[in-house]
Every structure is written in structure tokens, then in C-alpha cells.
Write an enzyme that holds these catalytic residues in place. Structure first.
Site, PDB file in Angstrom:
ATOM      1  N   HIS A  62       6.253  -5.059   5.100  1.00 42.68           N
ATOM      2  CA  HIS A  62       5.620  -3.837   4.608  1.00 42.68           C
ATOM      3  C   HIS A  62       4.347  -3.498   5.378  1.00 42.68           C
ATOM      4  O   HIS A  62       3.678  -4.377   5.916  1.00 42.68           O
ATOM      5  CB  HIS A  62       5.255  -3.996   3.132  1.00 42.68           C
ATOM      6  CG  HIS A  62       6.419  -4.332   2.268  1.00 42.68           C
ATOM      7  ND1 HIS A  62       6.305  -5.128   1.165  1.00 42.68           N
ATOM      8  CD2 HIS A  62       7.731  -3.984   2.336  1.00 42.68           C
ATOM      9  CE1 HIS A  62       7.486  -5.257   0.580  1.00 42.68           C
ATOM     10  NE2 HIS A  62       8.368  -4.575   1.284  1.00 42.68           N
ATOM     11  N   LYS A  72      -5.309  -7.218   5.336  1.00 41.13           N
ATOM     12  CA  LYS A  72      -4.983  -8.075   4.194  1.00 41.13           C
ATOM     13  C   LYS A  72      -5.586  -9.463   4.390  1.00 41.13           C
ATOM     14  O   LYS A  72      -5.643  -9.964   5.516  1.00 41.13           O
ATOM     15  CB  LYS A  72      -3.466  -8.237   4.034  1.00 41.13           C
ATOM     16  CG  LYS A  72      -2.749  -6.965   3.636  1.00 41.13           C
ATOM     17  CD  LYS A  72      -1.263  -7.214   3.461  1.00 41.13           C
ATOM     18  CE  LYS A  72      -0.555  -5.940   3.010  1.00 41.13           C
ATOM     19  NZ  LYS A  72       0.886  -6.151   2.845  1.00 41.13           N
ATOM     20  N   TYR A 132      -3.515 -11.366  -2.644  1.00 36.89           N
ATOM     21  CA  TYR A 132      -4.038 -10.800  -1.410  1.00 36.89           C
ATOM     22  C   TYR A 132      -4.983  -9.650  -1.693  1.00 36.89           C
ATOM     23  O   TYR A 132      -4.782  -8.855  -2.587  1.00 36.89           O
ATOM     24  CB  TYR A 132      -2.913 -10.370  -0.458  1.00 36.89           C
ATOM     25  CG  TYR A 132      -1.911  -9.401  -1.025  1.00 36.89           C
ATOM     26  CD1 TYR A 132      -2.013  -8.042  -0.756  1.00 36.89           C
ATOM     27  CD2 TYR A 132      -0.865  -9.844  -1.822  1.00 36.89           C
ATOM     28  CE1 TYR A 132      -1.098  -7.150  -1.268  1.00 36.89           C
ATOM     29  CE2 TYR A 132       0.062  -8.954  -2.338  1.00 36.89           C
ATOM     30  CZ  TYR A 132      -0.059  -7.606  -2.061  1.00 36.89           C
ATOM     31  OH  TYR A 132       0.846  -6.721  -2.583  1.00 36.89           O
ATOM     32  N   ASP A 168      13.749  -3.168   0.258  1.00 37.87           N
ATOM     33  CA  ASP A 168      13.646  -3.992   1.460  1.00 37.87           C
ATOM     34  C   ASP A 168      14.970  -4.085   2.212  1.00 37.87           C
ATOM     35  O   ASP A 168      14.989  -4.223   3.433  1.00 37.87           O
ATOM     36  CB  ASP A 168      13.106  -5.374   1.129  1.00 37.87           C
ATOM     37  CG  ASP A 168      11.634  -5.351   0.754  1.00 37.87           C
ATOM     38  OD1 ASP A 168      10.993  -4.289   0.900  1.00 37.87           O
ATOM     39  OD2 ASP A 168      11.123  -6.392   0.289  1.00 37.87           O
TER      40      ASP A 168
END
Length: 187
Positions: A62, A72, A132, A168
Site C-alpha cells: 500500500h 511510516k 505504525y 489486495d
């Protein structure tokens, strides 16, 4: 806290240094001054947590298109994952290349992934919790991704038959991403 540059420019492995005694342990999971000394401090605006119940689940790959591209800072609070990141910076000498790092509650590693990368992970055991931080708010309108098994990237995942979301399963290939001619903000 130990900061280790990875093969793909701008990505850093972060090894945490717990202090242990008969009660358990204490560890600092974020230190602005240490990260700033490596040029990797960001203004984190969200912290997210995903819980995955089954081994062999892949989440990703992603990213967010501009103007919502995000950095991130990823760590595993429970379990273990193979964390994967793909360079999508079109002007980068490593464009389309990937790297990975095992993140687990036992090894206490984190990974800093700058803007311009796709990110995903595969669970290596049941019941994994991944946390995250991101430096931009999520934007559904700018949500993007690359197919987990794109042969032009050839990520070596620890499973050939992953558990995947419908989203996905249907992400575009790297060639489709290139043909869209959309940018990922890297600043």
C-alpha cells in the site's frame, strides 16, 4: 536505540534497547532527538494498529498518492511479520526494487519508511499486532497499491498462498502504476 541505514536510500532499521530486570522490561520506542540526528524525525499525525489473526496473511503493498504520500514508522507489538517496502520514487536508482526486514516482539526492531515507497507485510505467526505512525492523514481518494505478487518486483514472500483481502488481490501491477503517471510526494 541503534539506527541502521538499509540498502534502499532513506529507509532505516531501528533497533530498540530494552532495560530488563526481575519485573520485566522498559524500552523507549520513540526518541525525537535520536531520530532527528539521522534526519528521520517527522511530525507524526496518526498512529495506527492492525491485528491479524492468521499466519500467512499479507497486507499490502500500500501507499498514498500525492498530496497524501506518507512516511511510516513501523513496529510489531505482538507476533512477527516480514515487513516489505518497495521503492516507487521514479527518479531513484532503486526504483521498483524491494527490501524486507523481520519485525517481531522478540527482536524489537522497527523500520522507518520514507514517502515514495509501497509498504506491506506478511504475518509469520498467528495473532500479530503491528503499530505504525504516519506523517499524513489517510486519504481514501489518494489510496494506492501494487499487487503483492507482481513478477516485475518479485518479492520473496514466506508463503505462496497468502490470505488476502479482496482489495489486495486486485491491486495493479508496477507497470500499471507507471502508466498511470501519478506521483508519490517524496518531500
Amino acid at each position: 536505540m541503534k539506527i541502521i541505514p538499509r540498502r534502499l536510500e532513506g529507509v532505516f532499521e531501528i533497533r530498540l534497547s530494552p532495560l530488563s530486570d526481575h519485573r520485566g522490561l522498559f524500552m523507549r520506542t520513540y526518541d525525537e532527538s535520536i531520530l532527528s540526528s539521522y534526519g528521520i524525525h517527522r511530525h507524526w499525525v496518526q498512529e495506527n494498529q492492525s491485528v491479524t489473526i492468521r499466519k500467512g496473511t499479507i497486507r499490502g503493498l500500500h501507499f498514498q498518492y500525492s498530496p497524501s504520500s506518507e512516511s511510516k514508522l513501523v513496529r510489531v507489538a505482538a507476533g512477527a511479520v516480514l515487513d516489505v517496502f518497495v521503492d516507487l520514487r521514479k527518479d531513484s536508482p532503486t526504483f521498483g526494487e524491494w527490501d524486507s526486514l523481520e519485525l517481531s516482539e522478540d527482536n524489537r526492531a522497527m523500520i522507518y519508511i520514507p514517502r515514495g515507497f509501497a509498504h506491506g507485510f506478511c504475518t509469520l505467526c498467528d495473532h500479530c499486532t503491528v503499530q505504525y505512525k504516519v506523517d499524513r492523514e489517510f486519504s481514501a481518494a489518494n489510496d494506492g497499491g501494487i499487487r503483492w505478487n507482481d513478477p516485475s518486483i518479485a518479492v520473496r514472500w514466506p508463503t505462496e498462498t497468502p490470505i488476502l483481502s479482496d482489495k489486495d488481490k486486485n491491486l495493479p501491477t508496477l507497470d500499471m502504476f507507471i502508466s498511470q503517471n501519478k506521483e508519490l510526494d517524496t518531500a
